[in-house]
Design a protein around this motif. Structure first.
Motif, PDB file in Angstrom:
ATOM      1  N   THR A 187     -23.213 -68.788  27.821  1.00  0.00           N
ATOM      2  CA  THR A 187     -23.729 -69.457  29.018  1.00  0.00           C
ATOM      3  C   THR A 187     -25.226 -69.721  28.922  1.00  0.00           C
ATOM      4  O   THR A 187     -25.827 -70.195  29.876  1.00  0.00           O
ATOM      5  N   LEU A 188     -25.837 -69.392  27.780  1.00  0.00           N
ATOM      6  CA  LEU A 188     -27.285 -69.522  27.634  1.00  0.00           C
ATOM      7  C   LEU A 188     -27.691 -70.606  26.643  1.00  0.00           C
ATOM      8  O   LEU A 188     -27.023 -70.821  25.635  1.00  0.00           O
ATOM      9  N   GLY A 189     -28.807 -71.233  26.964  1.00  0.00           N
ATOM     10  CA  GLY A 189     -29.468 -72.098  26.000  1.00  0.00           C
ATOM     11  C   GLY A 189     -30.496 -71.259  25.268  1.00  0.00           C
ATOM     12  O   GLY A 189     -30.758 -70.113  25.641  1.00  0.00           O
ATOM     13  N   ALA A 190     -31.116 -71.804  24.238  1.00  0.00           N
ATOM     14  CA  ALA A 190     -32.155 -71.080  23.500  1.00  0.00           C
ATOM     15  C   ALA A 190     -33.192 -72.085  23.003  1.00  0.00           C
ATOM     16  O   ALA A 190     -32.847 -73.056  22.321  1.00  0.00           O
ATOM     17  N   PHE A 191     -34.451 -71.830  23.381  1.00  0.00           N
ATOM     18  CA  PHE A 191     -35.529 -72.698  22.939  1.00  0.00           C
ATOM     19  C   PHE A 191     -35.786 -72.506  21.453  1.00  0.00           C
ATOM     20  O   PHE A 191     -35.801 -71.385  20.952  1.00  0.00           O
ATOM     21  N   GLY A 192     -36.019 -73.602  20.759  1.00  0.00           N
ATOM     22  CA  GLY A 192     -36.473 -73.572  19.373  1.00  0.00           C
ATOM     23  C   GLY A 192     -37.733 -74.425  19.303  1.00  0.00           C
ATOM     24  O   GLY A 192     -37.655 -75.626  19.053  1.00  0.00           O
ATOM     25  N   PHE A 193     -38.890 -73.800  19.601  1.00  0.00           N
ATOM     26  CA  PHE A 193     -40.173 -74.511  19.552  1.00  0.00           C
ATOM     27  C   PHE A 193     -40.780 -74.350  18.164  1.00  0.00           C
ATOM     28  O   PHE A 193     -40.948 -73.210  17.700  1.00  0.00           O
ATOM     29  N   PRO A 194     -41.148 -75.444  17.467  1.00  0.00           N
ATOM     30  CA  PRO A 194     -41.866 -75.299  16.199  1.00  0.00           C
ATOM     31  C   PRO A 194     -43.248 -74.684  16.427  1.00  0.00           C
ATOM     32  O   PRO A 194     -43.786 -74.004  15.563  1.00  0.00           O
ATOM     33  N   GLU A 195     -43.836 -74.954  17.589  1.00  0.00           N
ATOM     34  CA  GLU A 195     -45.142 -74.379  17.946  1.00  0.00           C
ATOM     35  C   GLU A 195     -45.112 -74.002  19.426  1.00  0.00           C
ATOM     36  O   GLU A 195     -44.523 -74.693  20.236  1.00  0.00           O
ATOM     37  N   MET A 196     -45.732 -72.871  19.747  1.00  0.00           N
ATOM     38  CA  MET A 196     -45.799 -72.435  21.146  1.00  0.00           C
ATOM     39  C   MET A 196     -47.237 -72.404  21.634  1.00  0.00           C
ATOM     40  O   MET A 196     -47.498 -72.036  22.774  1.00  0.00           O
ATOM     41  N   GLU A 197     -48.166 -72.784  20.750  1.00  0.00           N
ATOM     42  CA  GLU A 197     -49.581 -72.827  21.102  1.00  0.00           C
ATOM     43  C   GLU A 197     -50.198 -74.048  20.435  1.00  0.00           C
ATOM     44  O   GLU A 197     -49.901 -74.333  19.273  1.00  0.00           O
ATOM     45  N   TYR A 198     -51.036 -74.750  21.180  1.00  0.00           N
ATOM     46  CA  TYR A 198     -51.711 -75.921  20.632  1.00  0.00           C
ATOM     47  C   TYR A 198     -53.212 -75.726  20.782  1.00  0.00           C
ATOM     48  O   TYR A 198     -53.703 -75.492  21.883  1.00  0.00           O
ATOM     49  N   ASP A 199     -53.933 -75.800  19.667  1.00  0.00           N
ATOM     50  CA  ASP A 199     -55.389 -75.660  19.664  1.00  0.00           C
ATOM     51  C   ASP A 199     -56.004 -77.052  19.738  1.00  0.00           C
ATOM     52  O   ASP A 199     -55.904 -77.827  18.787  1.00  0.00           O
ATOM     53  N   PHE A 200     -56.634 -77.367  20.881  1.00  0.00           N
ATOM     54  CA  PHE A 200     -57.232 -78.706  21.028  1.00  0.00           C
ATOM     55  C   PHE A 200     -58.670 -78.750  20.531  1.00  0.00           C
ATOM     56  O   PHE A 200     -59.325 -79.786  20.590  1.00  0.00           O
ATOM     57  N   GLY A 201     -59.180 -77.642  20.010  1.00  0.00           N
ATOM     58  CA  GLY A 201     -60.521 -77.616  19.410  1.00  0.00           C
ATOM     59  C   GLY A 201     -61.624 -77.628  20.444  1.00  0.00           C
ATOM     60  O   GLY A 201     -61.496 -77.043  21.506  1.00  0.00           O
ATOM     61  N   ALA A 202     -62.719 -78.334  20.126  1.00  0.00           N
ATOM     62  CA  ALA A 202     -63.882 -78.412  21.015  1.00  0.00           C
ATOM     63  C   ALA A 202     -63.918 -79.796  21.662  1.00  0.00           C
ATOM     64  O   ALA A 202     -63.861 -80.808  20.960  1.00  0.00           O
TER      65      ALA A 202
END
Length: 180
Positions: free
Chosen positions: A63-78
């Motif tokens: 009854t569950l889905g499951a996330f498959g994120f290649p990335e969970m954090e994005y660094d946008f820099g300065a």
């Protein structure tokens, strides 16, 4: 008359002492009973369930889905104060059931999310778009979005991170009073 008064005082003191001894013995008996109960609970293998506890069952993986994120954090820099950053986190449903995102909340008003509103079938892809407005922000920033879905765990967090430079970072600001 004085003798009666003294006798009365002595009788009162004796009565008080007798009562306090009975109270102490009563307290000792109660403490002993509690210690025995604690000892019994510690040695038994039975689980004590609080009266106000809710019963829960393990979720059926079907009854569950499951996330498959290649990335969970994005660094946008300065970036400079006032710039708007937009990033799309793509995911695949690696679960056995359609993945349904019920809500997404941002950690602050400077961040707004958008997401796939329809159920994502197993093996299909969906997205979470995060927009960060840096106006009025300076220094290190790490806004997050919390995704509530039919997954285990039911809350997943994505994060942007980077540094926001103040608008007047290049201009020298005078310190103290300025003479004209």
């Amino acid at each position: 008359m004085k003798i009666n008064l003294i006798n009365m005082a002595v009788f009162s003191v004796m009565l008080a002492l007798g009562t306090s001894c009975d109270q102490k013995n009563d307290q000792d008996a109660k403490i002993k009973a509690l210690e025995d109960k604690i000892s019994q609970l510690e040695t038994s293998n039975t689980t004590v369930t609080p009266v106000n506890a809710q019963s829960t069952q393990a979720a059926d993986p079907a009854t569950l889905g499951a996330f498959g994120f290649p990335e969970m954090e994005y660094d946008f820099g300065a970036i400079k104060d006032g710039e708007v950053i937009e990033h799309i986190f793509k995911f695949t449903n690696n679960g056995q059931a359609p993945l349904v995102i019920s809500n997404i909340t941002a950690s602050c008003g400077c961040t707004s999310p958008d997401w796939t509103k329809t159920p994502v079938k197993p093996g299909d892809e969906g997205f979470v778009k995060v927009v960060f407005n840096s106006a009025g922000k300076s220094g290190a920033q790490a806004p997050t979005v919390s995704i509530q879905a039919n997954t285990n765990p039911n809350v997943t967090r994505l994060r942007l991170k980077g540094t926001v430079a103040p608008k007047n970072a290049g201009a020298a600001t005078p310190v103290g009073p300025v003479k004209r």
